[in-house]
Design a protein around this motif. Sequence first.
Motif, PDB file in Angstrom:
ATOM      1  N   SER D 281       0.848  -1.192   0.000  1.00 10.45           N
ATOM      2  CA  SER D 281       0.000   0.000   0.000  1.00 10.45           C
ATOM      3  C   SER D 281       0.885   1.244   0.000  1.00 10.45           C
ATOM      4  O   SER D 281       1.984   1.233   0.548  1.00 10.45           O
ATOM      5  CB  SER D 281      -0.874  -0.008   1.249  1.00 10.45           C
ATOM      6  N   PRO D 282       0.393   2.354  -0.579  1.00 13.04           N
ATOM      7  CA  PRO D 282       1.218   3.562  -0.630  1.00 13.04           C
ATOM      8  C   PRO D 282       1.410   4.144   0.767  1.00 13.04           C
ATOM      9  O   PRO D 282       0.549   4.005   1.622  1.00 13.04           O
ATOM     10  CB  PRO D 282       0.395   4.509  -1.506  1.00 13.04           C
ATOM     11  N   LYS D 283       2.531   4.780   0.939  1.00 10.11           N
ATOM     12  CA  LYS D 283       2.864   5.360   2.244  1.00 10.11           C
ATOM     13  C   LYS D 283       2.934   6.875   2.128  1.00 10.11           C
ATOM     14  O   LYS D 283       3.577   7.401   1.227  1.00 10.11           O
ATOM     15  CB  LYS D 283       4.209   4.795   2.705  1.00 10.11           C
ATOM     16  N   CYS D 284       2.256   7.563   3.025  1.00 10.77           N
ATOM     17  CA  CYS D 284       2.408   9.014   3.145  1.00 10.77           C
ATOM     18  C   CYS D 284       3.303   9.256   4.353  1.00 10.77           C
ATOM     19  O   CYS D 284       2.971   8.818   5.457  1.00 10.77           O
ATOM     20  CB  CYS D 284       1.061   9.692   3.382  1.00 10.77           C
ATOM     21  N   THR D 285       4.395   9.927   4.165  1.00  6.83           N
ATOM     22  CA  THR D 285       5.297  10.160   5.299  1.00  6.83           C
ATOM     23  C   THR D 285       4.850  11.412   6.047  1.00  6.83           C
ATOM     24  O   THR D 285       3.824  12.015   5.732  1.00  6.83           O
ATOM     25  CB  THR D 285       6.748  10.329   4.830  1.00  6.83           C
ATOM     26  N   GLY D 286       5.657  11.842   7.008  1.00  6.71           N
ATOM     27  CA  GLY D 286       5.274  12.945   7.884  1.00  6.71           C
ATOM     28  C   GLY D 286       5.130  14.266   7.158  1.00  6.71           C
ATOM     29  O   GLY D 286       4.388  15.148   7.606  1.00  6.71           O
ATOM     30  N   THR D 287       5.815  14.437   6.018  1.00  8.82           N
ATOM     31  CA  THR D 287       5.744  15.709   5.308  1.00  8.82           C
ATOM     32  C   THR D 287       4.758  15.669   4.139  1.00  8.82           C
ATOM     33  O   THR D 287       4.692  16.603   3.355  1.00  8.82           O
ATOM     34  CB  THR D 287       7.134  16.076   4.753  1.00  8.82           C
ATOM     35  N   ALA D 288       4.003  14.582   4.019  1.00  6.01           N
ATOM     36  CA  ALA D 288       3.134  14.424   2.851  1.00  6.01           C
ATOM     37  C   ALA D 288       1.903  15.311   2.946  1.00  6.01           C
ATOM     38  O   ALA D 288       1.404  15.617   4.039  1.00  6.01           O
ATOM     39  CB  ALA D 288       2.698  12.966   2.731  1.00  6.01           C
ATOM     40  N   HIS D 289       1.417  15.715   1.780  1.00  6.73           N
ATOM     41  CA  HIS D 289       0.097  16.348   1.708  1.00  6.73           C
ATOM     42  C   HIS D 289      -0.550  15.888   0.412  1.00  6.73           C
ATOM     43  O   HIS D 289      -0.021  16.131  -0.665  1.00  6.73           O
ATOM     44  CB  HIS D 289       0.239  17.865   1.736  1.00  6.73           C
ATOM     45  N   VAL D 290      -1.656  15.203   0.503  1.00 10.54           N
ATOM     46  CA  VAL D 290      -2.316  14.672  -0.692  1.00 10.54           C
ATOM     47  C   VAL D 290      -3.740  15.194  -0.732  1.00 10.54           C
ATOM     48  O   VAL D 290      -4.488  15.040   0.232  1.00 10.54           O
ATOM     49  CB  VAL D 290      -2.332  13.129  -0.694  1.00 10.54           C
ATOM     50  N   VAL D 295      -3.741   7.887  -5.581  1.00 13.48           N
ATOM     51  CA  VAL D 295      -2.375   7.425  -5.327  1.00 13.48           C
ATOM     52  C   VAL D 295      -2.380   5.899  -5.305  1.00 13.48           C
ATOM     53  O   VAL D 295      -3.144   5.290  -4.575  1.00 13.48           O
ATOM     54  CB  VAL D 295      -1.838   7.969  -3.980  1.00 13.48           C
ATOM     55  N   CYS D 299       3.630   3.473  -3.917  1.00 17.17           N
ATOM     56  CA  CYS D 299       4.133   4.850  -3.908  1.00 17.17           C
ATOM     57  C   CYS D 299       4.642   5.226  -2.516  1.00 17.17           C
ATOM     58  O   CYS D 299       4.146   4.732  -1.506  1.00 17.17           O
ATOM     59  CB  CYS D 299       3.023   5.836  -4.287  1.00 17.17           C
ATOM     60  N   ILE D 300       5.608   6.125  -2.505  1.00 15.50           N
ATOM     61  CA  ILE D 300       6.014   6.740  -1.245  1.00 15.50           C
ATOM     62  C   ILE D 300       5.926   8.247  -1.464  1.00 15.50           C
ATOM     63  O   ILE D 300       6.634   8.823  -2.287  1.00 15.50           O
ATOM     64  CB  ILE D 300       7.447   6.333  -0.844  1.00 15.50           C
TER      65      ILE D 300
END
Lengths: 419, 419, 372, 372
Positions: D281-290, D295, D299-300
């Motif tokens: 599954s795609p990962k949104c890190t701490g700085t992500a904004h979607v 997505v 994806c990372i």
Amino acid sequence: MQSSIVAMVLAGGQGTRLGVLTDDIAKPAVPFGGKYRIIDFALSNCVNSGIYKVGVLTQYKPHKLNAHIGIGRPWDLDRKGGGVTVLQPYTYESGKAWFKGTADALYENLDYLDKTNPKYVLVLSGDHIYGMDYMDMLTFHISKHAKASCACMNVPLNETYRFGIMVTDISKRIVEFQEKPQHAKSTLASLGIYIFNWDYLREALIQDAKDESSSHDFGKDIIPKMVEDKDDLYAFEYEGYWRDVGTIYSYWESNLELIQSIPQLNLYNDSWRFYTRTEEMPPAFFGKESVCTNSLVSEGCEIHGVLNKSILFQGVQVGKGSIIKDSIILTGVKIGDGVEISNAVIAENSEIGSGTRIGVGDFAENEENPGVYNSQISVIGYNTNIPENAIIGKNCVIHSDVNQDSTDNWHVQSGRCIR
Amino acid sequence: MQSSIVAMVLAGGQGTRLGVLTDDIAKPAVPFGGKYRIIDFALSNCVNSGIYKVGVLTQYKPHKLNAHIGIGRPWDLDRKGGGVTVLQPYTYESGKAWFKGTADALYENLDYLDKTNPKYVLVLSGDHIYGMDYMDMLTFHISKHAKASCACMNVPLNETYRFGIMVTDISKRIVEFQEKPQHAKSTLASLGIYIFNWDYLREALIQDAKDESSSHDFGKDIIPKMVEDKDDLYAFEYEGYWRDVGTIYSYWESNLELIQSIPQLNLYNDSWRFYTRTEEMPPAFFGKESVCTNSLVSEGCEIHGVLNKSILFQGVQVGKGSIIKDSIILTGVKIGDGVEISNAVIAENSEIGSGTRIGVGDFAENEENPGVYNSQISVIGYNTNIPENAIIGKNCVIHSDVNQDSTDNWHVQSGRCIR
Amino acid sequence: MKVLGLIFAGGRGENLGLLTTKRASAALPVAGKYRMIDFTMSNMVASDIRRVGVLTQYSPRSLIDHLGSGKEWDLDRKHGGLALLQPYMAINNKYWYRGTGDAIHQNMTFLRRSDEDYVLMASGDHIYSFNYSDMFNYHFSKGADVTFLYKELDDTYNLSEYGQIETDEDGRVIQFVEKPSENVSNKAFLGIYFLNKHLLMDLLYNTIPQSEGYDILLDVLIPNLNKLRFYAYKFDGYWRNTKKGVDEYFKINMDLLNDEIRKQLFYTGNTVHTKLKDLPSPKCTGTAHVENSIVSDGCIISGRVINSIVSRGVQIKAGAVVENSIIMQDTVIEEGAHVKYSIFDKECNIRTEKRLIGRKDDLLVFEKGSVI
Amino acid sequence: MKVLGLIFAGGRGENLGLLTTKRASAALPVAGKYRMIDFTMSNMVASDIRRVGVLTQYSPRSLIDHLGSGKEWDLDRKHGGLALLQPYMAINNKYWYRGTGDAIHQNMTFLRRSDEDYVLMASGDHIYSFNYSDMFNYHFSKGADVTFLYKELDDTYNLSEYGQIETDEDGRVIQFVEKPSENVSNKAFLGIYFLNKHLLMDLLYNTIPQSEGYDILLDVLIPNLNKLRFYAYKFDGYWRNTKKGVDEYFKINMDLLNDEIRKQLFYTGNTVHTKLKDLPSPKCTGTAHVENSIVSDGCIISGRVINSIVSRGVQIKAGAVVENSIIMQDTVIEEGAHVKYSIFDKECNIRTEKRLIGRKDDLLVFEKGSVI
């Protein structure tokens, strides 16, 4: 080398300490990491190690597991000669009973192994999360001219009491075995991953089956006996990531470890993929008001709220204004608008009404089973239907199939359970 | 219409009256007709009728059967949605036992059926040899607005005592059921092939499971109860070929029926193929001195002798000067030179030494089990090794794994058994 | 070490006349239930080759039907498996394959993307049973760049129709002559090569774009005979090449009546996989007589069959006589017909009392669907 | 009644420019994890079509890889299943397909051998969710010879680029005009036809061998508009044709951000099958904004993603901004890069701090493997 080895995956584990998560399924079938089930890790390790003959020994509530494994296609194990074989207990003329222990499960399938007639047998548990190349272990096994090898990992001295501890000499030969010792002589903990020479194992299983005082378990009987007999048993030191997600807390924690920026278990590694069987769904959609950080969001999700430090499995819907943090949301859960969830595990196909808050208040001991439920985490079972504006505290349990009529009071205080 | 029906094949039968042939395998796994196993006929009928969702209920010694069915490829039943599913008994938390009867076997798999949620359920036995289009029966079932239909065949009046007999009114509605009657009121015998409306069957199974006096069997409990309750149960008259190869004699006879010049069951019919899983072997070879009449000779056979009225399975070797008549020779049997065999069934992988004669002398009652062995036919078990120049009479039994050291006297008189 | 298999199956095999009007020679039925390509495919699979590219061009339909997704060879895999490589139209590429070298060159992407480091190239219309691993080991032990498979031909072969190899004491190839008018050696090259994939790609890049010839052997490899280390590994077993013509095809089938050859090809060597057909075992009725013959599944034999190969689903009616013939799938020989030294392609129908008598050196060949 | 599916997937789609230099338009990635052909394939399977022939020609490799043995559509069957129909060289046939009609004509054997009585023909590069059974029932209820699928186009379509249909009150087609300069109707033909297989074969036999044109619609069917009974069935759902060009392709992807359209294509209609890729599954890190984006797996995301379609295995690094763009598989957008109104084909690499700003009416397109 690879075609001479067969893997036997012990997948009969009940996983009682996972509480409602294993109400209807065996532990190896419990979902993990956004789209996997626990057994996927052992199976993927097998195929990534080039082992294409795999027997899976099931017993406890195997239906979900059988459906998941099926003919083994996702792991490329649907093979003409070999592939994956699900081995279930079966009836004899004399009306024989179930597998008694892990060793008995293998003993009852001697005919499968005899027919395959491998040189080596790899015995694994379907309960653990890790990525390991078993060929490294086999190379070690062969180079030591061992009759059996046991994968071990160094654990902190204050945790040794939870493991089977191997004491080795300088050549890594195991000279003593301590089962969950008070005073460990070593920090090498057995991971329940063994390689045996088949002829040697075969004899050991037959001897063990005759022994009426034996509980027919690898960890409790077979291995100690081998150590006692001073057979050539070696400890292979493994240094990577390995977790037994045996408790609700460790299940929750291991899932959330995946979202670290450099996780110890890297799912995104091209050369060591983990395979699974999933529903076919479109990619995740993030709406105009979504905010998502430090999270995994799987296919079929539709996110309109705020996520932080959470794992969302397939097909999860999150309504507007909802805030989810430090939580594991399993497949198909529908979350309304303005919901707040923290420190929770919500099992498949549950529905959470708008305005509901989960994980509020102070910690309190669980009223039903403090041995199993003993952390901040609240667990919501399968197919529940939580009404709007409910309040659920910490360390609560909502059992599977509960709906809004199951209780009059949807202000569930910490530590309470609803059936 | 076809996707709304699920077939449940009862394949747990022990087949005790087939003697040594079912020592290690369930009756549905017994080889038949040169390259098939008995269950192939039911499975092929399903796919030929356009039924692609099939559950196979196993219990007794299922390993061979499981390996045979595998992922269902030979029957084109390796499907994404549906295909063949092997349903074995499994353990519960409470430590549940084996299937009690045929109805119990279905009851234990309610969850499989609930998940599939068909409109109709076809219940079959995996023990019978026939070619039948179940769609004809379903059309009958629907046109009668029946809740259940039972396929029946007219049998001679003097054989009615062996069957469950259905007494019908003019509309084919079943008004009375006689289980193996002394004085039959009809000649319509039940073939153990049923179609039920799923909601109706579901209720009946649940009621039956609660009934402690029930033996949980379709023929003995479910159907009689339905008749008693005056439910809409109809008899579908089937007129084709159908055999229950329940005894050694009927097994031998049904096999040999295939070599009639116009057999009732035509294996060579393009529009109704029977599928099976076989070893990959080259076509049969007939040597310079071979004479072969009225026989089936399968792939991998190498024939240097004389055959008449016999069925040879795959990989059978027949040496020079040997004469085989009225016999069934299963897979991988090696027959030396100058051997004479008549009226025999020789099970897989046996070796018959040169000069040996089987089926000589006069009939005598079998010393061990005259209930099972009661015809001219001698039966040689699996993996036997008969020495050169042995003499074996009629109605003898050579048990599986017997070799030349098993007896001092290889002049085995009619009716004798060797273990 | 992982090896990529490449099978040349694009040629018609012109010498095979009527037998290859609608199929490539690699798709020719043989030995009752097989097609020629089954042998090479099965040899590759038995040698642990897990990715096989089949280069097709001429009438590939029956080949494509036959191979399907590669199930029967267990090549229907997520990674690796079977790839059918037909010529295709692209933005800068509108040619049919102009030769074996060109065929591979047009599929450079396939080579590049595969994770194998070595390539085994072989023809799809040869019959033999061989585990190529022996050849691989020889290749490495000699430090060879390219290894050829060869056989010392006896006089049942027409030596002058084969490429001939001369080697030094060490086994290194010092000369190669294609079908010479005067024989230089009885060591015939079997059209089977083993080499490093990147070396092959390099040679193709440097040759094909500016070449006038497009043959992998004559135009790409042999020009480098002195520059690279070519070695030759000896094959001792039964080997034949159908492409040589109708007589050779007939001989191959008749050879299978020999116990030794049949054993070598089917029982002691690799399992030969082929497409399954789900037919019952053949039946001999009361009037049947079968002698020194192969009879396949689905046949019903009531007549006399002597020294013949009978494929699947054939019917030979009472009173018919079939001698020294090859009868392909679903052909029917009616009552009283007599055929000898004949080859019947699929679905022929030989009418009652018809006499079709060829001679050993003048075989009769009837194309698919003939009604005579 | 059994229906044979035929999918036209041989065309390049010239208007798609760089996006189709190395693939047919039917193989174009769309909606993050799919390829165009997935929609038509899945519609067919959902309509109980069990045999599908895909006519390929232009750069078919990615299509062949994608479809494989048809496993994902459950078309890897013993009987029926998936057939890839490429042009091939035969004894009297050395042409590439000269048009859609010729393509089918060259595969007459495939039609003849299949046991289906009806044929559904459709393009491989359209996006829609439809159970064709409704159209079949309409066909029979009208006693039609040929049934067309049409849609009444609104002004988001350029009507003059479509073939237009006029029908009488009963729904019978009385006129067909291909891309007229002056619109005759807002009923656009969707390139989807249903008719009896034997009728189709008959029409082809009578046309193609002596024709100068080879188009199934204009040269084979339309000339019979008055002789046969042509009917038109109305489709009301979302439907678009990628072939119209890059802007259309962009619009299709952006349409998928609309809740209604996404629901119609993926959740309320047929399951859309595609090749599985085994990515996490795609990962949104701490700085992500979607925001308002799709997505895909693998994806990372560490940067900002707004109004965009992100395919499998893409990495968007911290500080990068992606707006109104389509990012195909395995592309990497490095730290601080800013892209807008752009289409990146597979495996592109956008360097740190790079700014690539297109406009809605002037999209930037980067071909596979671009490093910018």
